[in-house]
Scaffold this motif. Sequence first.
Motif, PDB file in Angstrom:
ATOM      1  N   LEU A  79     -20.349 -22.667  47.877  1.00  0.00           N
ATOM      2  CA  LEU A  79     -20.535 -21.592  46.891  1.00  0.00           C
ATOM      3  C   LEU A  79     -20.361 -20.210  47.513  1.00  0.00           C
ATOM      4  CD1 LEU A  79     -23.586 -22.903  44.807  1.00  0.00           C
ATOM      5  CD2 LEU A  79     -21.194 -22.781  44.098  1.00  0.00           C
ATOM      6  N   ILE A  80     -21.062 -19.975  48.630  1.00  0.00           N
ATOM      7  CA  ILE A  80     -21.059 -18.637  49.230  1.00  0.00           C
ATOM      8  C   ILE A  80     -19.678 -18.253  49.751  1.00  0.00           C
ATOM      9  CG2 ILE A  80     -21.958 -17.248  51.144  1.00  0.00           C
ATOM     10  CD1 ILE A  80     -24.607 -18.818  50.820  1.00  0.00           C
ATOM     11  N   MET A  81     -19.058 -19.104  50.547  1.00  0.00           N
ATOM     12  CA  MET A  81     -17.778 -18.751  51.161  1.00  0.00           C
ATOM     13  C   MET A  81     -16.642 -18.611  50.142  1.00  0.00           C
ATOM     14  SD  MET A  81     -18.459 -18.064  54.246  1.00  0.00           S
ATOM     15  CE  MET A  81     -17.008 -18.090  55.293  1.00  0.00           C
ATOM     16  N   PRO A  82     -16.518 -19.507  49.141  1.00  0.00           N
ATOM     17  CA  PRO A  82     -15.484 -19.284  48.122  1.00  0.00           C
ATOM     18  C   PRO A  82     -15.722 -18.018  47.298  1.00  0.00           C
ATOM     19  CG  PRO A  82     -16.206 -21.562  48.109  1.00  0.00           C
ATOM     20  CD  PRO A  82     -17.151 -20.827  48.992  1.00  0.00           C
ATOM     21  N   VAL A 100      -4.650 -16.030  48.369  1.00  0.00           N
ATOM     22  CA  VAL A 100      -4.722 -17.498  48.349  1.00  0.00           C
ATOM     23  C   VAL A 100      -5.154 -18.032  49.713  1.00  0.00           C
ATOM     24  CG1 VAL A 100      -3.347 -19.611  48.152  1.00  0.00           C
ATOM     25  CG2 VAL A 100      -3.065 -17.786  46.477  1.00  0.00           C
ATOM     26  N   GLY A 101      -4.623 -17.431  50.781  1.00  0.00           N
ATOM     27  CA  GLY A 101      -4.979 -17.862  52.129  1.00  0.00           C
ATOM     28  C   GLY A 101      -6.446 -17.657  52.450  1.00  0.00           C
ATOM     29  N   VAL A 102      -6.995 -16.505  52.046  1.00  0.00           N
ATOM     30  CA  VAL A 102      -8.412 -16.213  52.277  1.00  0.00           C
ATOM     31  C   VAL A 102      -9.288 -17.152  51.454  1.00  0.00           C
ATOM     32  CG1 VAL A 102     -10.225 -14.467  51.981  1.00  0.00           C
ATOM     33  CG2 VAL A 102      -7.996 -13.799  52.895  1.00  0.00           C
ATOM     34  N   ILE A 103      -8.911 -17.364  50.201  1.00  0.00           N
ATOM     35  CA  ILE A 103      -9.675 -18.278  49.336  1.00  0.00           C
ATOM     36  C   ILE A 103      -9.600 -19.706  49.860  1.00  0.00           C
ATOM     37  CG2 ILE A 103      -9.686 -19.344  47.035  1.00  0.00           C
ATOM     38  CD1 ILE A 103      -8.960 -16.535  45.946  1.00  0.00           C
ATOM     39  N   ALA A 151      -8.185 -19.493  42.860  1.00  0.00           N
ATOM     40  CA  ALA A 151      -6.866 -18.992  43.282  1.00  0.00           C
ATOM     41  C   ALA A 151      -5.776 -19.134  42.230  1.00  0.00           C
ATOM     42  CB  ALA A 151      -6.428 -19.707  44.563  1.00  0.00           C
ATOM     43  N   SER A 152      -6.063 -19.795  41.125  1.00  0.00           N
ATOM     44  CA  SER A 152      -5.007 -20.084  40.144  1.00  0.00           C
ATOM     45  C   SER A 152      -4.437 -18.832  39.479  1.00  0.00           C
ATOM     46  CB  SER A 152      -5.533 -21.044  39.070  1.00  0.00           C
ATOM     47  OG  SER A 152      -6.682 -20.513  38.436  1.00  0.00           O
ATOM     48  N   GLN A 153      -5.174 -17.725  39.505  1.00  0.00           N
ATOM     49  CA  GLN A 153      -4.640 -16.500  38.899  1.00  0.00           C
ATOM     50  C   GLN A 153      -3.539 -15.874  39.745  1.00  0.00           C
ATOM     51  OE1 GLN A 153      -7.120 -12.725  39.413  1.00  0.00           O
ATOM     52  NE2 GLN A 153      -8.703 -14.309  39.448  1.00  0.00           N
ATOM     53  N   TRP A 154      -3.447 -16.257  41.020  1.00  0.00           N
ATOM     54  CA  TRP A 154      -2.416 -15.719  41.902  1.00  0.00           C
ATOM     55  C   TRP A 154      -1.214 -16.640  42.056  1.00  0.00           C
ATOM     56  CZ3 TRP A 154      -7.595 -14.710  43.528  1.00  0.00           C
ATOM     57  CH2 TRP A 154      -7.931 -13.356  43.577  1.00  0.00           C
ATOM     58  N   ILE A 155      -1.459 -17.950  41.967  1.00  0.00           N
ATOM     59  CA  ILE A 155      -0.396 -18.911  42.255  1.00  0.00           C
ATOM     60  C   ILE A 155      -0.684 -20.227  41.539  1.00  0.00           C
ATOM     61  CG2 ILE A 155      -1.505 -19.915  44.311  1.00  0.00           C
ATOM     62  CD1 ILE A 155       1.251 -19.838  45.682  1.00  0.00           C
ATOM     63  N   ASN A 156       0.364 -20.975  41.228  1.00  0.00           N
ATOM     64  CA  ASN A 156       0.176 -22.284  40.594  1.00  0.00           C
ATOM     65  C   ASN A 156      -0.426 -23.269  41.597  1.00  0.00           C
ATOM     66  OD1 ASN A 156       1.248 -21.536  38.077  1.00  0.00           O
ATOM     67  ND2 ASN A 156       3.346 -21.925  38.774  1.00  0.00           N
TER      68      ASN A 156
END
Length: 320
Positions: A79-82, A100-103, A151-156
């Motif tokens: 929970l915290i890290m995402p 996306v990479g950070v997430i 991450a879906s808002q940035w990439i499929n």
Amino acid sequence: MKSLERFSQFVGSTFAFWVILFAVAAFLLPSGFTWIVPYITPLLGIIMFGMGLTLSANDFKEVVKRPFEVFVVVAGQFLIMPLLAFALAKGLQLSPEVAVGVILVGCCPGGTSSNVMTFLAKGDVALSVTATAVTTVLAPIVTPALILLFASQWINISPVSLFVSIVKVVIIPIVLGLLVKRFFNRQATASVKVLPLVSAVAIIGIVGAVVSNSQQQIAQTGLAIFGVVVLHNILGYLIGFGIAKLLRMDLPKSKTASIEIGMQNSGLGAQLATAHFSPLAAVPSAIFSVWHNISGSILANIYAKMGNRKKEEAPKQQIS
């Protein structure tokens, strides 16, 4: 064998140094490390196989013995890290691939490095090992779901493909390790003594491969990504420790929660980014792999001294 064990212990104790050294070498001479890129998945599989060799039923018994503490650490990890990763991506307006990479790093399970750091910090090692094992087992379901959510808002995102990848590179090697330990226990027990060396070489190989494969992207945006990764990691440590203390967990358990939540299986993040996204998306995982071993070592040293101070103060209080 004794010499190999000693060398394994030496590499384990100086691990952060070797990660930095080879990361720098891969950045300066990428052509010398790009040949490792196709082997990222097998290398991660070797690390997970080693984890399987070290696991036992006792590691999961802690879930039954103290479910609340295990739940706090596991829930904190997922929970915290995402949430921190998502907040940093939105707040700092990161580019889609970097976001996306950070997430991706934030959604990964705990890594075996956290168990070593917990031991050095004089934390609750049993809780650390159990939390790492539980998050790793849950990763095929939880990690793709979290990546899809954040991450879906940035990439499929294809959660099914992510699920299959995690099963292949995490679950199957762990199961194989468990089976080898079950049927060849004597040989497995002997090999465990050199596992730190094998795991260290595999992690260094993954870091070298990702850094060399992303050298141009790191040169262009590496400093900014480094800042985000450092902030993500340190906030994970601080919030993990704060929540544990808020829930009245004792000092060793609070140390464990902090380290477990702040440290990720960034090797898995690098593999998933390389296989499913882009070289730039793998950069946060590569930097995290280097940085969290440095920060984890520093934090473990600080935490170890915290415990010593309390022990030293206790006799003085009794005398007075």
